[in-house]
Design a protein around this motif. Structure first.
Motif, PDB file in Angstrom:
ATOM      1  N   GLN A 241      13.203  34.012  67.096  1.00 30.62           N
ATOM      2  CA  GLN A 241      14.220  35.008  68.044  1.00 30.62           C
ATOM      3  C   GLN A 241      13.510  35.441  69.249  1.00 30.62           C
ATOM      4  O   GLN A 241      13.074  36.516  69.373  1.00 30.62           O
ATOM      5  CB  GLN A 241      14.838  36.171  67.141  1.00 30.62           C
ATOM      6  N   SER A 264      16.423  42.718  67.367  1.00 27.56           N
ATOM      7  CA  SER A 264      17.692  42.809  67.982  1.00 27.56           C
ATOM      8  C   SER A 264      17.903  44.051  68.650  1.00 27.56           C
ATOM      9  O   SER A 264      17.384  44.961  67.993  1.00 27.56           O
ATOM     10  CB  SER A 264      18.667  42.740  66.886  1.00 27.56           C
ATOM     11  N   LYS A 268      15.983  41.530  74.881  1.00 29.23           N
ATOM     12  CA  LYS A 268      15.566  40.235  75.346  1.00 29.23           C
ATOM     13  C   LYS A 268      16.651  39.804  76.398  1.00 29.23           C
ATOM     14  O   LYS A 268      16.168  39.124  77.299  1.00 29.23           O
ATOM     15  CB  LYS A 268      15.841  39.430  73.958  1.00 29.23           C
ATOM     16  N   ASP A 292      17.689  34.586  73.479  1.00 29.04           N
ATOM     17  CA  ASP A 292      17.872  34.771  71.722  1.00 29.04           C
ATOM     18  C   ASP A 292      17.101  33.907  70.943  1.00 29.04           C
ATOM     19  O   ASP A 292      16.550  34.465  69.818  1.00 29.04           O
ATOM     20  CB  ASP A 292      19.287  35.121  71.462  1.00 29.04           C
TER      21      ASP A 292
END
Ligand code: GTP
Ligand code: MN
Ligand code: MN
Length: 619
Positions: A241, A264, A268, A292
């Motif tokens: 990720q 998350s 990013k 991502d």
């Protein structure tokens, strides 16, 4: 229903393994109709979705949808990875037995698509011609039209990706069934949702959600979980990720490539869309490659680590996205972009959209506005209409926009280059309010991997869980782990260790706060480029920084501060090393790492080296 084989062939899909796969799952889920999708179907499906009231118009070629109010984020407790080997069990992957999980999902899915259409979405999670293409093919079956619209934006979709394969069976079988969302007991003892990746069968079975993070199976389930498993099993690549950017130094006419993982909702997408600070804009340009997912492999041509974004679009957090924080995103989602918004606030009369942070205050006139649940703001008591209290948000904190990469104004000119780009640096970063400095560079491979494994962040709203609580998130992959962490570390050492030129590692933190009033000590966003430029300077030997037990930290003088208007005092605070806090952290890390079976000795050695050095610095 007419003959499935004929139907697929008429749609131009001639892969016999796809036919038998569709036949099998259609007989289980029992849809009324089957339809094969290509990207060219987008406009027709948009019109059908509008007519059916599944999506709503939000200006010129912009669309809006709501997911069910108990279905707005990934559910980590209901997500499992299943295989036939109990040794695949890790600390975080919620391992289950493949046969048991498959049986449960078949029961969930039996007859669950009655009355609906099964959309057959052949897709590719890679640029066309990528050396990793054989791992990138998949077919998602879904009974949800809005999911199809998302998939067309997020993956390369078309029958051509599945036809004429040397091995017709070389694709991921991904079945998504929405289920009866109002009767699934979300969050209760009797929760019927289950999101399963049967990794050693390359099969994904997701039941009980239409939210993107659970329902776009090409993205997270295939692009991250399945691909990580495949990359390890084949010893060929890593899937993480990660975001991926290019930083072009126009003076040197050279582009550097940096990829890295933040958990998350930790920045990013914002970093990948970053514009250089005004004062540095003449010299530098930042190119978006991915925000991502990155697949990493060593290229036999030059032995370097290459990174590639398998996605075709961005699924970005809406909250706080505005002309100042992220002008690039605002441009990417402008009228005409065919962007699909999920769970933001919507005004059907004016077709406007709004989310917290879109403008400094709520729209002046609340008339007509619906919150993310679809309820009229004007029906709320007056004091809750424009309140900033938790729970009173107009948009869900995890509301999102879905747009194709081509819409992103700083998209790299060569973003579809099948080989990917050679990686200079790998960074890890999380939301940490103290201890963790702005940036620390780590040259040693084992210490870099150790740093990734001990990445920690405060929990966010992107997954169900308590906001603000610190938790470890190895390489930002905790929700996407598909095999054991010990093996995961070993695979990292193997892949990156095989490179002729090792990328430098670094840990960054844009989120340190003042211990008194809680303000961010670093302005973040565009200014983040300054930290990354220092890292590249360090790698090239142009600066030396200050060695600390946890890596090399820049001196304030070494940072390019042209046009920087942040506070000097704050800057000094985030460029310092606090041995007492780190000593406590090392003790937590020891417990964290002890959960991982079979962790390579190199990682333990790195941990002991760092811990000893931290202790020595305390004295
Ligand atoms: P996922 O898409 O869920 O994987 O998250 P992400 O890592 O892409 O996170 P994103 O870039 O969407 O950022 C999430 C939140 O962090 C948003 O509310 C941003 O406004 C905020 N954010 C991003 N970068 C910075 C920064 O440099 N400083 C501060 N203070 N906030 C930031
Ligand atoms: Mn993500
Ligand atoms: Mn993102």
């Amino acid at each position: 229903m007419e003959n499935i084989s004929t139907l697929l062939q008429e749609a131009g899909l001639n892969n016999p393994s796809v036919t038998s796969y569709v036949e099998k799952w259609a007989s289980i889920t029992q849809p009324d109709r089957i339809e094969v999708i290509s990207a060219a179907d987008d406009e027709r499906l948009v019109q059908e979705g509008l007519a059916a009231g599944e999506i709503f118009p939000a200006g010129d070629q912009l669309y809006y949808s709501r997911s069910y109010y108990k279905d707005t984020a990934r559910s980590e407790e209901r997500t499992v990875v299943a295989t036939h080997r109990p040794t695949d069990k890790g600390a975080y992957n919620n391992w289950r037995d493949a046969d048991e999980v498959t049986a449960v999902q078949v029961e969930h899915m039996r007859g669950a698509s009655r009355g609906k259409t099964m959309y057959v979405i052949p897709y590719l999670m890679a640029p066309v011609g990528s050396p990793l293409e054989k791992w990138a093919r998949g077919v998602e079956l879904t009974d949800n039209r809005t999911v199809v619209l998302h998939m067309i934006r997020m993956a390369r979709v078309g029958v051509e990706y599945l036809n004429n394969l040397d091995n017709p069976d070389e694709f991921v079988k991904a079945v998504h069934v929405t289920g009866d969302l109002e009767n699934l007991g979300q969050g209760t003892e009797d929760d019927k949702r289950l999101f399963a990746t049967v990794a050693d069968e390359r099969t994904i079975l997701h039941f009980g959600s239409s939210y993107g993070g659970n329902a776009l199976l090409g993205k997270i389930a295939h692009g991250l979980r399945q691909a990580a498993y495949d990359g390890w099993d084949s010893k060929e690549f890593l899937s993480e990720q990660f975001m991926l950017i290019g930083i072009k130094d126009k003076e040197k006419d050279h582009t550097y490539y940096i990829c890295g993982g933040f958990p998350s909702a930790s920045g990013k997408t914002n970093l990948a869309m970053m514009l250089p600070p005004d004062a540095l804009g003449d010299r530098y340009e930042v190119y978006f490659y991915g925000d991502d997912i990155v697949w990493l492999r060593v290229d036999p041509r030059d032995g370097r680590v290459y990174g590639m974004n398998p996605e075709f679009g961005a699924f970005g957090v809406a909250k706080d996205t505005n002309e100042i924080s992220n002008p690039t995103a605002i441009e990417a989602i402008k009228p005409g972009s065919r962007t699909l918004f999920t769970n933001v606030a919507y005004n059907p009369t004016t077709q406007e959209l709004w989310w917290e942070g879109r403008t400094p205050t709520h729209p002046e006139d609340v008339t007509g506005w619906l919150d993310w649940r679809g309820e009229l703001i004007s029906d709320r008591p007056a004091e809750r209409q424009r309140s900033t209290d938790k729970g009173d948000e107009w948009a869900h904190p995890n509301s999102r926009f879905t747009t194709t990469l081509a819409n992103v104004p700083n998209i790299a000119p060569d973003y579809e280059e099948p080989q990917g780009v050679p990686i200079d640096a790998i960074i890890f970063g999380g939301r940490v309010r103290d201890r963790e400095p702005l940036i620390r560079a780590i040259a040693d491979l084992a210490e870099g991997v150790y740093d990734g494994l001990t990445l920690g962040a405060e929990a966010t709203f992107a997954a169900e869980g308590k906001e603000g609580v610190l938790r470890y998130d190895p390489m930002s992959m905790r929700p996407f782990m598909s095999y054991s962490e010990g093996e995961y570390a070993r695979h990292w050492l193997r892949i990156i260790g095989a490179a002729s030129e090792q990328p430098i590692f670094a840990h960054v933190n844009w989120f340190q706060r003042d211990s008194e009033d809680g303000h961010f000590l670093w302005p973040g966003y565009r200014d983040n480029l300054r930290a990354l430029l220092w890292l590249l300077d360090f790698k090239e030997g142009r600066v030396t920084g200050t060695q600390t037990p946890v890596g090399v930290i820049p001196t304030p003088e070494e940072l390019n501060l042209e046009g920087f208007d942040g506070s000097r005092k704050d800057l000094e605070a985030i460029l310092s090393f606090d041995a007492a806090q780190w000593e406590r952290e090392c003790a937590h890390r020891e417990e964290h790492l002890a959960q991982f079976e079979g962790l390579p000795e190199e990682i333990w050695e790195a941990h002991r080296r760092v811990t000893e050095a931290v202790k020595a610095a305390r004295k």
